[in-house]
Motif scaffolding. Structure first.
Motif, PDB file in Angstrom:
ATOM      1  N   VAL A 147       0.610  -1.155   0.047  1.00  0.00           N
ATOM      2  CA  VAL A 147      -0.002  -0.112   0.055  1.00  0.00           C
ATOM      3  C   VAL A 147       0.843   1.423   0.006  1.00  0.00           C
ATOM      4  O   VAL A 147       0.605   2.351  -0.666  1.00  0.00           O
ATOM      5  CB  VAL A 147      -0.853   0.020   1.285  1.00  0.00           C
ATOM      6  N   THR A 148       1.903   1.488   0.942  1.00  0.00           N
ATOM      7  CA  THR A 148       2.688   2.503   0.871  1.00  0.00           C
ATOM      8  C   THR A 148       3.950   2.602   0.039  1.00  0.00           C
ATOM      9  O   THR A 148       4.380   3.783  -0.257  1.00  0.00           O
ATOM     10  CB  THR A 148       3.128   2.579   2.559  1.00  0.00           C
ATOM     11  N   SER A 149       4.294   1.526  -0.552  1.00  0.00           N
ATOM     12  CA  SER A 149       5.601   1.434  -1.243  1.00  0.00           C
ATOM     13  C   SER A 149       5.291   1.175  -2.949  1.00  0.00           C
ATOM     14  O   SER A 149       5.495   1.877  -3.761  1.00  0.00           O
ATOM     15  CB  SER A 149       6.473   0.764  -0.763  1.00  0.00           C
ATOM     16  N   LEU A 150       4.834  -0.086  -2.920  1.00  0.00           N
ATOM     17  CA  LEU A 150       4.889  -0.716  -4.454  1.00  0.00           C
ATOM     18  C   LEU A 150       3.734  -0.208  -5.004  1.00  0.00           C
ATOM     19  O   LEU A 150       4.280   0.329  -6.429  1.00  0.00           O
ATOM     20  CB  LEU A 150       4.801  -2.131  -4.155  1.00  0.00           C
ATOM     21  N   PHE A 151       2.581  -0.258  -4.406  1.00  0.00           N
ATOM     22  CA  PHE A 151       1.468   0.189  -5.487  1.00  0.00           C
ATOM     23  C   PHE A 151       1.589   1.920  -5.880  1.00  0.00           C
ATOM     24  O   PHE A 151       1.493   2.225  -7.196  1.00  0.00           O
ATOM     25  CB  PHE A 151       0.314   0.405  -4.463  1.00  0.00           C
ATOM     26  N   PRO A 152       2.183   2.814  -5.232  1.00  0.00           N
ATOM     27  CA  PRO A 152       2.514   4.288  -5.385  1.00  0.00           C
ATOM     28  C   PRO A 152       3.650   4.226  -6.525  1.00  0.00           C
ATOM     29  O   PRO A 152       3.262   4.896  -7.610  1.00  0.00           O
ATOM     30  CB  PRO A 152       2.920   4.606  -4.065  1.00  0.00           C
ATOM     31  N   MET A 153       4.435   3.419  -6.590  1.00  0.00           N
ATOM     32  CA  MET A 153       5.482   3.252  -7.562  1.00  0.00           C
ATOM     33  C   MET A 153       5.006   2.778  -8.850  1.00  0.00           C
ATOM     34  O   MET A 153       5.478   3.218  -9.892  1.00  0.00           O
ATOM     35  CB  MET A 153       6.905   2.446  -6.812  1.00  0.00           C
ATOM     36  N   LEU A 154       4.336   1.732  -8.513  1.00  0.00           N
ATOM     37  CA  LEU A 154       3.607   0.951  -9.819  1.00  0.00           C
ATOM     38  C   LEU A 154       2.721   2.127 -10.607  1.00  0.00           C
ATOM     39  O   LEU A 154       2.745   2.303 -11.768  1.00  0.00           O
ATOM     40  CB  LEU A 154       2.577  -0.246  -9.214  1.00  0.00           C
ATOM     41  N   LYS A 155       1.867   2.898  -9.807  1.00  0.00           N
ATOM     42  CA  LYS A 155       0.977   3.848 -10.369  1.00  0.00           C
ATOM     43  C   LYS A 155       2.031   4.880 -10.763  1.00  0.00           C
ATOM     44  O   LYS A 155       1.545   5.514 -12.159  1.00  0.00           O
ATOM     45  CB  LYS A 155       0.184   4.604  -9.259  1.00  0.00           C
ATOM     46  N   THR A 156       2.886   5.282 -10.492  1.00  0.00           N
ATOM     47  CA  THR A 156       4.128   6.224 -11.105  1.00  0.00           C
ATOM     48  C   THR A 156       4.481   5.934 -12.446  1.00  0.00           C
ATOM     49  O   THR A 156       4.558   6.683 -13.274  1.00  0.00           O
ATOM     50  CB  THR A 156       4.977   6.777 -10.280  1.00  0.00           C
ATOM     51  N   ALA A 157       4.863   4.361 -12.335  1.00  0.00           N
ATOM     52  CA  ALA A 157       5.524   3.905 -13.671  1.00  0.00           C
ATOM     53  C   ALA A 157       4.326   4.062 -14.789  1.00  0.00           C
ATOM     54  O   ALA A 157       4.637   4.213 -15.925  1.00  0.00           O
ATOM     55  CB  ALA A 157       6.080   2.414 -13.343  1.00  0.00           C
TER      56      ALA A 157
END
Length: 406
Positions: free
Chosen positions: A85-95
């Motif tokens: 929730v706090t790390s991987l998903f935000p990075m995924l959305k940014t990518a």
């Protein structure tokens, strides 16, 4: 994609609503609390059964370790949820927003790796609960067999005691008969002796003092006097003396045998007293059966976790095919945000469940340090009442959890 988990021979459908509620941990707290208390009650009934004490101590220890593993795995679930929730998903959305599909796929694969890893661990712990339940079931069977053996020992000792008591009663009757016969014989000896003395006095009076030497001879050798009465009386006295001697020997033998049987009876009573009460094992079986059911419930809890994880996995990757499609970015981002919401809720649930297992694995099994054989009956009853009272106070539907929406 539908997700299922098998419970009680039926397939329970776990839909999206299952991860909207905390009901999958609703009965976890009372179940975990009951387990330790039931083991404690079981221990209180094991005084005098060292073999069973070791067996059940092993089961209680394994349960404690299993709770510790459950706590660790739930922490892992909490950590994975937080990282997603706090790390991987935000990075995924940014990518995705920056149109970097290769990087987005890399993040998706990392998410799959994390999720698959905890699903594998959950599967393993489900198997451990199942195996442990079978072990407790076997232990319950051992308790039943020990109870049967103990009852058999008691019956055997009871029969032995009855046999000894019957034998002592018979000897008492035999002794009374012998004593009575001895008394009768002694009376006959007394009467015959008096009759013989009377005959001697009469003989002396009739023949005068010159017969003194013959009387002396007569007393030593009755046949010296050719009087049939004296001879018959002397023979009768010898016969009575012989009978009395035999009766006295018989009396002595009976008393010796009585003493031997009394010692055997005393030892038998001691050994009988050393045999623990087999009725206590009925309580043990009852408590172990309840523990088995709780382990089944906890296994179901982990099966639900497994099913929820599968649902979350599906929700997480529902839009992965849209990653490299420019016009589907919004849909993909929406699916990830939706998945993040569910993962966050799942993490909160796991954190609550972890707290339950933490308390139970750390504090609830201190009674394992106890030696049940060292407890007095008064102390055993005191602890039994205290634990029973705690069990009765456990609310099967804790308000803090039953209506919680997360």
């Amino acid at each position: 994609m539908a997700n299922t988990t098998e419970t009680s021979g039926e397939l329970e459908i776990v839909d999206d609503n299952a991860i909207m509620k905390a009901d999958f941990i609703q009965e976890l707290l009372p179940s975990a609390e009951r387990t330790a208390l039931l083991y404690h009650l079981t221990f209180l009934s094991l005084g005098g059964f060292p073999k069973l004490e070791r067996l059940i101590r092993d089961q209680a220890t394994e349960t404690q370790l299993l709770f510790g593993s459950s706590e660790a795995l739930l922490l892992r679930c909490v950590g994975t949820s937080s990282n997603l929730v706090t790390s991987l998903f935000p990075m995924l959305k940014t990518a995705v927003v920056k149109n970097k599909p290769v990087l987005a796929v890399k993040y998706l694969m990392k998410a799959k790796e994390w999720i698959t890893d905890i699903i594998t661990q959950v599967d393993d712990i489900v198997k451990r609960y199942d195996k442990h339940n079978e072990s407790v079931k076997t232990c319950t069977s051992d308790v039943f067999q020990e109870q049967a053996k103990t009852k058999e020992k008691i019956e055997k000792k009871s029969d032995e005691m009855k046999g000894l008591k019957d034998a002592l009663a018979k000897l008492e009757v035999d002794l009374k008969i012998v004593v009575k016969k001895t008394k009768m014989t002694e009376n006959q000896i007394k009467n015959n002796t008096e009759e013989l003395n009377s005959f001697i006095r009469r003989f002396q009076e009739e023949h005068g003092h010159w017969t003194k030497k013959f009387l002396d001879a007569f007393r030593g050798y009755p046949d010296a006097m050719k009087e049939s009465t004296a001879i018959d009386l002397d023979r009768k006295l010898k016969q009575l003396d012989s009978e009395k001697s035999l009766l006295k020997n018989e009396e002595w033998n009976i008393k010796t045998e009585q003493l031997d049987l009394q010692l055997k009876l005393a030892n038998c009573k001691i050994r009988m007293g050393e045999i623990p009460d087999p009725d206590n094992l009925t309580e043990v079986q009852k408590h172990l059966n309840q523990i088995q059911q709780i382990l089944v419930d906890l296994k179901k809890f982990w099966e639900k976790v497994d099913a929820i994880l599968s649902t979350l996995k599906d929700k997480t990757f529902v839009g992965e095919e849209m990653v490299d499609m420019e016009d589907m970015k919004d849909e993909f981002i929406s699916s990830i945000e939706d998945a993040a919401k569910y993962w966050k809720k799942f993490g909160v649930c796991c954190q609550k469940a972890q707290g339950v297992f933490s308390v139970q694995s750390r504090d609830a099994y201190k009674f394992l340090e106890m030696n049940p054989s060292s407890l007095s009956e008064e102390e055993r009853k005191k602890q039994y009442l205290s634990i029973t009272e705690k069990l009765n106070k456990i609310n099967p539907n804790p308000p803090a959890l039953s209506n919680t929406q997360i």
